[in-house]
Design a protein around this motif. Structure first.
Motif, short mmCIF file in Angstrom:
data_model
loop_
_atom_site.label_atom_id
_atom_site.label_comp_id
_atom_site.label_asym_id
_atom_site.label_seq_id
_atom_site.Cartn_x
_atom_site.Cartn_y
_atom_site.Cartn_z
N LEU A 1 0.83 -1.20 0.00
CA LEU A 1 0.00 0.00 0.00
C LEU A 1 0.87 1.25 0.00
N LEU A 2 1.92 1.23 0.79
CA LEU A 2 2.82 2.38 0.86
C LEU A 2 3.44 2.69 -0.51
N THR A 3 3.86 1.66 -1.22
CA THR A 3 4.45 1.91 -2.53
C THR A 3 3.44 2.50 -3.50
N LEU A 4 2.20 2.05 -3.42
CA LEU A 4 1.16 2.62 -4.29
C LEU A 4 0.86 4.07 -3.94
N VAL A 5 0.73 4.35 -2.65
CA VAL A 5 0.41 5.71 -2.22
C VAL A 5 1.58 6.65 -2.49
N ALA A 6 2.80 6.20 -2.22
CA ALA A 6 3.97 7.06 -2.42
C ALA A 6 4.17 7.42 -3.89
N GLY A 7 3.77 6.53 -4.77
CA GLY A 7 3.94 6.79 -6.19
C GLY A 7 2.77 7.50 -6.85
N ALA A 8 1.71 7.76 -6.07
CA ALA A 8 0.52 8.40 -6.65
C ALA A 8 0.78 9.87 -6.95
N ASP A 9 0.37 10.28 -8.13
CA ASP A 9 0.46 11.68 -8.52
C ASP A 9 -0.89 12.32 -8.23
N LEU A 10 -0.94 13.13 -7.20
CA LEU A 10 -2.21 13.69 -6.75
C LEU A 10 -2.42 15.13 -7.21
N GLY A 11 -1.53 15.63 -8.03
CA GLY A 11 -1.67 17.00 -8.51
C GLY A 11 -1.27 18.05 -7.50
N LEU A 12 -0.60 17.65 -6.45
CA LEU A 12 -0.13 18.57 -5.41
C LEU A 12 1.39 18.64 -5.48
N ALA A 13 1.97 19.49 -4.65
CA ALA A 13 3.42 19.62 -4.65
C ALA A 13 3.93 19.83 -3.24
N GLY A 14 5.17 19.47 -3.02
CA GLY A 14 5.87 19.76 -1.78
C GLY A 14 5.27 19.08 -0.56
N VAL A 15 5.22 19.86 0.51
CA VAL A 15 4.76 19.35 1.80
C VAL A 15 3.30 18.89 1.72
N GLN A 16 2.52 19.60 0.96
CA GLN A 16 1.11 19.25 0.81
C GLN A 16 0.97 17.83 0.24
N LEU A 17 1.78 17.50 -0.73
CA LEU A 17 1.73 16.17 -1.33
C LEU A 17 2.10 15.10 -0.31
N VAL A 18 3.14 15.35 0.48
CA VAL A 18 3.57 14.38 1.49
C VAL A 18 2.47 14.18 2.53
N VAL A 19 1.88 15.27 2.98
CA VAL A 19 0.84 15.18 4.01
C VAL A 19 -0.37 14.40 3.49
N VAL A 20 -0.79 14.67 2.27
CA VAL A 20 -1.95 13.96 1.71
C VAL A 20 -1.62 12.48 1.51
N ARG A 21 -0.44 12.18 1.01
CA ARG A 21 -0.04 10.77 0.82
C ARG A 21 -0.02 10.03 2.16
N VAL A 22 0.61 10.64 3.17
CA VAL A 22 0.67 10.01 4.49
C VAL A 22 -0.73 9.87 5.07
N GLY A 23 -1.58 10.86 4.86
CA GLY A 23 -2.95 10.79 5.35
C GLY A 23 -3.73 9.64 4.74
N ILE A 24 -3.61 9.48 3.43
CA ILE A 24 -4.28 8.36 2.75
C ILE A 24 -3.75 7.04 3.28
N LEU B 1 -2.39 6.44 6.21
CA LEU B 1 -2.85 6.22 7.58
C LEU B 1 -4.31 5.77 7.63
N LEU B 2 -5.15 6.36 6.81
CA LEU B 2 -6.56 5.97 6.79
C LEU B 2 -6.74 4.51 6.39
N VAL B 3 -6.09 4.12 5.32
CA VAL B 3 -6.24 2.74 4.86
C VAL B 3 -5.57 1.77 5.84
N LEU B 4 -4.41 2.14 6.33
CA LEU B 4 -3.70 1.29 7.28
C LEU B 4 -4.49 1.15 8.58
N GLY B 5 -5.12 2.22 9.03
CA GLY B 5 -5.97 2.15 10.21
C GLY B 5 -7.13 1.19 10.00
N GLY B 6 -7.70 1.22 8.81
CA GLY B 6 -8.78 0.28 8.51
C GLY B 6 -8.30 -1.16 8.52
#
Length: 125
Positions: free
Chosen positions: A62-85, A87-92
């Motif tokens: 899951l981490l490799t998929l999320v880390a490689g996702a292009d979400l149209g964001l940049a910088g810190v915002q991209l890292v935070v959104v990736r980590v958030g996604i 965490l949500l799936v991992l929590g589930g």
């Protein structure tokens, strides 16, 4: 290191740390639950290793998929959104694993109660 490479590496490092911490927690909880359910120490230990290995494989995949996702964001915002996604799936996934362990424990307790009830009923005859 470019912005996309830096965000990828940061996401992977943060994700690995989170995965390891949650894996250790799952191993501890799983060991106690399975020891109570199966009683046999070697069987519960083996099942716990299988469960934790499955968790690590799923989480790192899951981490490799999320880390490689292009979400149209940049910088810190991209890292935070990736980590958030992540965490949500991992929590589930963690929640489902704990629920499965609890369900197994509850089933074993019900079987033990039924056996005790049958023994008691047979003893009265």
């Amino acid at each position: 290191m470019g912005a996309s490479t830096a965000s990828f590496v940061t996401t992977v490092v943060v994700g690995i740390v989170i995965t390891l911490v949650v894996g250790v927690l799952l191993r501890r909880i799983g060991r106690d639950f399975l020891a109570e359910v199966y009683g046999d120490r070697s069987l519960s230990t083996s099942l716990n290793y299988l469960l934790v290995t499955l968790y690590y494989l799923f989480a790192l995949g899951l981490l490799t998929l999320v880390a490689g996702a292009d979400l149209g964001l940049a910088g810190v915002q991209l890292v935070v959104v990736r980590v958030g996604i992540f965490l949500l799936v991992l929590g589930g996934v963690y929640g489902v694993a704990v629920l499965a362990l609890e369900r197994a424990r509850r089933g074993r307790r019900e079987e033990d109660l039924e056996d005790d009830f049958r023994r008691g009923a047979e003893g009265r005859r």
